[in-house]
Design an enzyme around this catalytic site. Sequence first.
Site, PDB file in Angstrom:
ATOM      1  N   ASP A  29       8.261 -26.054 -94.843  1.00 16.10           N
ATOM      2  CA  ASP A  29       8.152 -24.867 -94.913  1.00 16.10           C
ATOM      3  C   ASP A  29       8.121 -24.951 -96.244  1.00 16.10           C
ATOM      4  OD1 ASP A  29       7.591 -24.364 -92.402  1.00 16.10           O
ATOM      5  OD2 ASP A  29       9.767 -24.233 -91.767  1.00 16.10           O
TER       6      ASP A  29
ATOM      7  N   HIS B 289       0.513 -26.077 -92.731  1.00 14.63           N
ATOM      8  CA  HIS B 289       0.155 -25.663 -94.348  1.00 14.63           C
ATOM      9  C   HIS B 289      -0.629 -24.230 -94.441  1.00 14.63           C
ATOM     10  CE1 HIS B 289       0.719 -29.842 -96.024  1.00 14.63           C
ATOM     11  NE2 HIS B 289       1.760 -28.969 -95.977  1.00 14.63           N
TER      12      HIS B 289
HETATM   13  P1  IMP Z   1       9.645 -32.188 -84.063  1.00 20.11           P
HETATM   14  O1  IMP Z   1       8.340 -32.390 -85.656  1.00 20.11           O
HETATM   15  O2  IMP Z   1       8.024 -31.193 -83.229  1.00 20.11           O
HETATM   16  O3  IMP Z   1      10.178 -32.966 -83.584  1.00 20.11           O
HETATM   17  O4  IMP Z   1      10.877 -31.110 -84.252  1.00 20.11           O
HETATM   18  C1  IMP Z   1      12.143 -31.587 -85.046  1.00 20.11           C
HETATM   19  C2  IMP Z   1      12.220 -30.581 -85.228  1.00 20.11           C
HETATM   20  O5  IMP Z   1      12.165 -30.355 -87.266  1.00 20.11           O
HETATM   21  C3  IMP Z   1      12.720 -29.287 -85.283  1.00 20.11           C
HETATM   22  O6  IMP Z   1      13.565 -28.984 -85.180  1.00 20.11           O
HETATM   23  C4  IMP Z   1      11.127 -28.549 -86.121  1.00 20.11           C
HETATM   24  O7  IMP Z   1      11.273 -27.078 -86.498  1.00 20.11           O
HETATM   25  C5  IMP Z   1      11.710 -29.433 -87.172  1.00 20.11           C
HETATM   26  N1  IMP Z   1      10.001 -29.399 -88.104  1.00 20.11           N
HETATM   27  C6  IMP Z   1       8.946 -30.001 -88.038  1.00 20.11           C
HETATM   28  N2  IMP Z   1       8.352 -29.824 -88.644  1.00 20.11           N
HETATM   29  C7  IMP Z   1       8.644 -29.074 -89.975  1.00 20.11           C
HETATM   30  C8  IMP Z   1       7.652 -28.199 -90.408  1.00 20.11           C
HETATM   31  O8  IMP Z   1       6.590 -28.579 -90.837  1.00 20.11           O
HETATM   32  N3  IMP Z   1       8.478 -26.930 -90.922  1.00 20.11           N
HETATM   33  C9  IMP Z   1       9.255 -26.775 -90.276  1.00 20.11           C
HETATM   34  N4  IMP Z   1      10.622 -27.994 -89.175  1.00 20.11           N
HETATM   35  C10 IMP Z   1       9.613 -28.676 -89.324  1.00 20.11           C
END
Ligand code: IMP
Length: 470
Positions: free
Chosen positions: A47, A75
């Site tokens: 982010d 995004h």
């Molecule tokens: P997953 O990618 O859904 O498996 O999530 C794994 C971890 O990565 C979690 O803590 C999510 O909140 C974080 N996460 C995944 N993608 C993003 C992103 O684009 N921005 C912020 N956190 C992310």
Amino acid sequence: MNRRLHGSRLAGSTARAEGLARLDRVTNSTRNDSRRHTAVVGLQWGDEGKGKVVDLLTAQHDVIVRYNGGANAGHTVVVEGERYALHLIPSGILNPKKRNIIGNGVVVDPEKLLEEIDKLRARGVHVETNLQVSDRAHVVMPYHKEQDAALEEFLLGVASNERGSFAIGTTRRGIGPAYADKVNRSTAIRMGDLLDHDYLRDRLRVICRLRSAELKALGVAAPPLDPDALAARFFELGQTLRPHITDTVYALHDAIKADQSILFEGANACLLDIDHGTYPYVTSSNCSTLGIPSGTGVPGHHLGRILGIMKAYSSRVGAGPFPTEQLNETGNLIRERGREYGTTTGRPRRTGWLDLVAVKYSVMVCGATGIACTLFDVLAGFEELKICTAYRLADGSVVDRFFPDARLLAQATPVYKTFRGWTEELREVTDRKSLPINAETYLAFIEEHLGIPIEMVGVGPDRNQTLVNA
Ligand code: IMP
């Protein structure tokens, strides 16, 4: 000297000289080539506002490619006051002259992809062959999302020791289970597979038997998965997406040969990298620039410029250590001023001071050559600001190294340098020289500490609220 020998020596040295000249031409062309290709990568926990930077850089490149992650990324790009939320499609889609590629390292939820295409088209955005999706990208299936949620719920349910649960706090978009199937191989579906109905159906008949049993074991009270219905639904999706599905590795190398420049767009961020992030509180792909070669088929030496995106403070969504987190008014103020709520899940983000130990580590791992500092306007109005430059450990020692391991990082407490704040709002500022002196001091310290220049400073959400070549 023997004439024949002399002659052959001459011929040998001419051949060697020609060989060297040829090598020089090749090396130079590689050097020139590498300068044209850029990577944009988040240096924190996601982010960071990559969308806007990618959108700005799009003008200088011909092809924009995503190499990792899936619909977990989000995004938001604001163009001429219009907000676009993109999850899978590269932000370059908003510029009709650019080609956008979803590389083989991405996991694609075809329903989400189509939804995104439809929404863009409904707003007049051109989405035709300017969007290409790798036939080797893995598919996020509905059962992956069920597995993701079921595993998180299971872990939350069996919480409880002093550490709380082992749940990751995922986006529940099926990212982890889809990548797990990629590694399993026998239970994976790739985008190219969606184009062959019978193959897809046969694979799904096996996969669904297994998945139904697994979901039942995790306590999901849903009816068993119907492979034939799923095959029909995903074959249909494949037919709709057929014009976009292609071998993107050759597409990218053809573009390089045709002298086109490529922008590699990282999703998620370096500290969420499966190998180099704060494991196990990470996502399931290589989000650092190290994921580019495997996620696109383009070797790393093609990269010239690597722009690391860093918020002027820190934020994190989901579980995991966050040394500079501010669970107080400061954190709330940053959250409100920075509108720190997830684009993908709407979750309030955890917020805190800038952690330069973490960022410096990401700069090292990603090979960043410059920084884009985003959301700088959010910091106006604080009496004082803090930047973490080292960690104090339990034994009292102070270190300037990051710990890409959740258990070790959880033991680190930040050592801060304090800066005087500024009250002036920055949104109207158009060049770095016009920044308040305290704001400039804050940026200059970051540059000095990281040893690379800040090339862009974001002072507002709009594309033109960016101080470029600062
Ligand atoms: P997953 O990618 O859904 O498996 O999530 C794994 C971890 O990565 C979690 O803590 C999510 O909140 C974080 N996460 C995944 N993608 C993003 C992103 O684009 N921005 C912020 N956190 C992310």
